[in-house]
Design a protein around this motif. Structure first.
Motif, PDB file in Angstrom:
ATOM      1  N   TYR A   1       3.065   0.739   7.932  1.00  0.00           N
ATOM      2  CA  TYR A   1       4.420   0.477   7.459  1.00  0.00           C
ATOM      3  C   TYR A   1       5.451   1.190   8.351  1.00  0.00           C
ATOM      4  N   LYS A   2       6.525   0.484   8.693  1.00  0.00           N
ATOM      5  CA  LYS A   2       7.597   1.049   9.515  1.00  0.00           C
ATOM      6  C   LYS A   2       8.669   1.643   8.607  1.00  0.00           C
ATOM      7  N   TYR A   3       8.688   2.960   8.518  1.00  0.00           N
ATOM      8  CA  TYR A   3       9.613   3.630   7.618  1.00  0.00           C
ATOM      9  C   TYR A   3      11.048   3.574   8.127  1.00  0.00           C
ATOM     10  N   ASN A   4      11.981   3.642   7.193  1.00  0.00           N
ATOM     11  CA  ASN A   4      13.384   3.842   7.515  1.00  0.00           C
ATOM     12  C   ASN A   4      13.527   5.124   8.322  1.00  0.00           C
ATOM     13  N   GLU A   5      14.519   5.185   9.201  1.00  0.00           N
ATOM     14  CA  GLU A   5      14.680   6.359  10.068  1.00  0.00           C
ATOM     15  C   GLU A   5      14.940   7.650   9.284  1.00  0.00           C
ATOM     16  N   GLU A   6      15.357   7.527   8.029  1.00  0.00           N
ATOM     17  CA  GLU A   6      15.604   8.708   7.212  1.00  0.00           C
ATOM     18  C   GLU A   6      14.345   9.249   6.557  1.00  0.00           C
ATOM     19  N   ASP A   7      13.256   8.488   6.630  1.00  0.00           N
ATOM     20  CA  ASP A   7      12.050   8.827   5.872  1.00  0.00           C
ATOM     21  C   ASP A   7      10.788   8.754   6.725  1.00  0.00           C
ATOM     22  N   GLN A   8       9.886   9.668   6.431  1.00  0.00           N
ATOM     23  CA  GLN A   8       8.530   9.616   6.993  1.00  0.00           C
ATOM     24  C   GLN A   8       7.501   9.293   5.923  1.00  0.00           C
ATOM     25  N   GLY A   9       7.827   9.626   4.680  1.00  0.00           N
ATOM     26  CA  GLY A   9       6.932   9.319   3.577  1.00  0.00           C
ATOM     27  C   GLY A   9       5.567   9.968   3.722  1.00  0.00           C
ATOM     28  N   LEU A  10       4.545   9.234   3.290  1.00  0.00           N
ATOM     29  CA  LEU A  10       3.173   9.750   3.329  1.00  0.00           C
ATOM     30  C   LEU A  10       2.732  10.132   4.732  1.00  0.00           C
ATOM     31  N   ILE A  11       3.271   9.430   5.731  1.00  0.00           N
ATOM     32  CA  ILE A  11       2.849   9.676   7.109  1.00  0.00           C
ATOM     33  C   ILE A  11       3.159  11.108   7.541  1.00  0.00           C
ATOM     34  N   LYS A  12       4.116  11.742   6.899  1.00  0.00           N
ATOM     35  CA  LYS A  12       4.437  13.134   7.219  1.00  0.00           C
ATOM     36  C   LYS A  12       3.265  14.048   6.896  1.00  0.00           C
ATOM     37  N   TYR A  13       2.449  13.667   5.919  1.00  0.00           N
ATOM     38  CA  TYR A  13       1.350  14.519   5.456  1.00  0.00           C
ATOM     39  C   TYR A  13      -0.027  13.956   5.795  1.00  0.00           C
ATOM     40  N   ILE A  14      -0.121  12.661   5.993  1.00  0.00           N
ATOM     41  CA  ILE A  14      -1.413  12.041   6.298  1.00  0.00           C
ATOM     42  C   ILE A  14      -1.333  11.486   7.719  1.00  0.00           C
ATOM     43  N   LYS A  15      -2.004  12.128   8.645  1.00  0.00           N
ATOM     44  CA  LYS A  15      -1.754  11.923  10.077  1.00  0.00           C
ATOM     45  C   LYS A  15      -2.557  10.811  10.730  1.00  0.00           C
ATOM     46  N   SER A  16      -3.697  10.445  10.158  1.00  0.00           N
ATOM     47  CA  SER A  16      -4.544   9.459  10.832  1.00  0.00           C
ATOM     48  C   SER A  16      -4.850   8.289   9.901  1.00  0.00           C
ATOM     49  N   ARG A  17      -5.249   7.176  10.502  1.00  0.00           N
ATOM     50  CA  ARG A  17      -5.613   5.990   9.718  1.00  0.00           C
ATOM     51  C   ARG A  17      -6.811   6.278   8.811  1.00  0.00           C
ATOM     52  N   GLU A  18      -7.777   7.044   9.324  1.00  0.00           N
ATOM     53  CA  GLU A  18      -8.960   7.336   8.515  1.00  0.00           C
ATOM     54  C   GLU A  18      -8.606   8.227   7.331  1.00  0.00           C
ATOM     55  N   ASP A  19      -7.729   9.195   7.540  1.00  0.00           N
ATOM     56  CA  ASP A  19      -7.295  10.039   6.424  1.00  0.00           C
ATOM     57  C   ASP A  19      -6.529   9.215   5.386  1.00  0.00           C
ATOM     58  N   MET A  20      -5.751   8.253   5.855  1.00  0.00           N
ATOM     59  CA  MET A  20      -5.048   7.374   4.924  1.00  0.00           C
ATOM     60  C   MET A  20      -6.045   6.552   4.114  1.00  0.00           C
ATOM     61  N   PHE A  21      -7.121   6.114   4.785  1.00  0.00           N
ATOM     62  CA  PHE A  21      -8.159   5.379   4.053  1.00  0.00           C
ATOM     63  C   PHE A  21      -8.804   6.271   2.993  1.00  0.00           C
ATOM     64  N   ILE A  22      -9.129   7.510   3.343  1.00  0.00           N
ATOM     65  CA  ILE A  22      -9.731   8.429   2.369  1.00  0.00           C
ATOM     66  C   ILE A  22      -8.804   8.609   1.168  1.00  0.00           C
ATOM     67  N   TYR A  23      -7.518   8.772   1.455  1.00  0.00           N
ATOM     68  CA  TYR A  23      -6.526   8.981   0.400  1.00  0.00           C
ATOM     69  C   TYR A  23      -6.413   7.747  -0.499  1.00  0.00           C
ATOM     70  N   MET A  24      -6.232   6.585   0.100  1.00  0.00           N
ATOM     71  CA  MET A  24      -6.042   5.362  -0.671  1.00  0.00           C
ATOM     72  C   MET A  24      -7.335   4.889  -1.330  1.00  0.00           C
ATOM     73  N   ASN A  25      -8.468   5.135  -0.691  1.00  0.00           N
ATOM     74  CA  ASN A  25      -9.747   4.766  -1.295  1.00  0.00           C
ATOM     75  C   ASN A  25      -9.961   5.530  -2.595  1.00  0.00           C
ATOM     76  N   ALA A  26      -9.534   6.793  -2.612  1.00  0.00           N
ATOM     77  CA  ALA A  26      -9.645   7.588  -3.833  1.00  0.00           C
ATOM     78  C   ALA A  26      -8.824   6.971  -4.959  1.00  0.00           C
ATOM     79  N   ILE A  27      -7.616   6.530  -4.631  1.00  0.00           N
ATOM     80  CA  ILE A  27      -6.737   5.940  -5.633  1.00  0.00           C
ATOM     81  C   ILE A  27      -7.271   4.592  -6.105  1.00  0.00           C
ATOM     82  N   VAL A  28      -7.670   3.745  -5.157  1.00  0.00           N
ATOM     83  CA  VAL A  28      -8.166   2.410  -5.504  1.00  0.00           C
ATOM     84  C   VAL A  28      -9.450   2.500  -6.317  1.00  0.00           C
ATOM     85  N   GLN A  29     -10.376   3.366  -5.915  1.00  0.00           N
ATOM     86  CA  GLN A  29     -11.630   3.526  -6.649  1.00  0.00           C
ATOM     87  C   GLN A  29     -11.368   3.992  -8.075  1.00  0.00           C
TER      88      GLN A  29
END
Length: 205
Positions: free
Chosen positions: A26-54
Motif C-alpha cells: 500500500y502507498k501511504y499518504n506522505e503524512e503517514d507511514q502506518g504499519l510500515i513504520k514498525y513492520i519492515k519486511s514483507r515476511e514480517d508483515m505476513f507473520i503479523y497478518m497471518n496471526a490476525i487472519v488465523q
C-alpha cells in the motif's frame, strides 16, 4: 458477505499472504507511514497478518465478498462474535515476533494508544454496543470495482438491524478519506508519533 468456513490450513495461509501483500504494498499518504513504520519486511508483515487472519478464521469472524473472494473482512462486537481467548494469545505471540520482540511491540502499542484511548475503548467506557471493522482488504486485482463499498454497506445493514454504530480505525489519511466518502464520519485523529496517526471513524445508525 459470506463467512469463511471449511477451508484448509493452506487456503487460510494463502488468504493471509494476500492480506499481507495488500498492506505491505500500500502507498501511504506522505503524512503517514502506518504499519510500515514498525513492520519492515514483507515476511514480517505476513507473520503479523497471518496471526490476525488465523485468529479471525478460527473464531468465526472472517468474511469474504463471494466465492471469488474479491475481498476480506474481519468483524467483532455485538452479535458478530470476537476472537477467542486462546486464538488471541497465539495472535499476540505471532505479532510480537513480527514486530521484532517485546520491546518493539510495547513501543507499537504505546504509539497506537497515544493521545488517549482508541474509539473502541471509549465506546466500551460509555457502555455503548457496536460492531467494529477490525480489517477490510480488497485484493489488488479487484480494487476500484466497488467491493469496498459493498462490504461496508453490508456491515451497515447488520448494524442498522441491531440499532448500533459501526466503528473502525485506520493508519492512513487517504484510507480515512475513502471511508468517509463511503459513509463513515471522522471521530478524531490521534497523533501517535512522527508520520504515524490513527484515524478513528464511526457510522451512527
Amino acid at each position: 458477505m459470506k463467512k469463511l468456513q471449511g477451508l484448509t490450513s493452506k487456503e487460510v495461509e494463502n488468504i493471509s499472504r494476500q492480506v499481507a501483500d495488500a498492506f505491505y504494498d500500500y502507498k501511504y499518504n506522505e503524512e503517514d507511514q502506518g504499519l510500515i513504520k514498525y513492520i519492515k519486511s514483507r515476511e514480517d508483515m505476513f507473520i503479523y497478518m497471518n496471526a490476525i487472519v488465523q485468529a479471525a478464521y478460527n473464531s468465526g469472524v472472517l468474511y469474504t465478498t463471494s466465492d471469488k473472494q474479491e475481498g476480506y473482512l474481519m468483524l467483532s462486537g455485538e452479535g458478530v462474535g470476537r476472537v477467542k481467548f486462546f486464538d488471541g494469545i497465539k495472535m499476540i505471540s505471532a505479532e510480537k515476533k513480527a514486530l521484532g520482540g517485546f520491546g518493539n511491540m510495547k513501543s507499537f502499542i504505546n504509539a497506537c494508544f497515544a493521545e488517549g484511548n482508541t474509539i473502541e475503548t471509549r465506546m466500551r467506557k460509555a457502555k455503548r454496543k457496536f460492531i467494529r471493522i477490525e480489517m477490510l482488504v480488497v485484493r489488488p486485482e479487484y480494487q476500484g470495482q466497488g467491493f469496498m463499498r459493498s462490504m461496508l454497506e453490508q456491515v451497515y445493514k447488520v448494524a442498522k438491524k441491531k440499532n448500533i454504530p459501526v466503528i473502525l480505525d485506520t493508519d492512513d489519511k487517504d484510507k480515512c478519506e475513502r471511508y468517509m466518502h463511503l459513509g463513515m464520519k471522522l471521530d478524531r485523529v490521534r497523533n501517535c508519533g512522527e508520520r504515524f496517526h490513527m484515524y478513528d471513524l464511526i457510522r451512527e445508525v
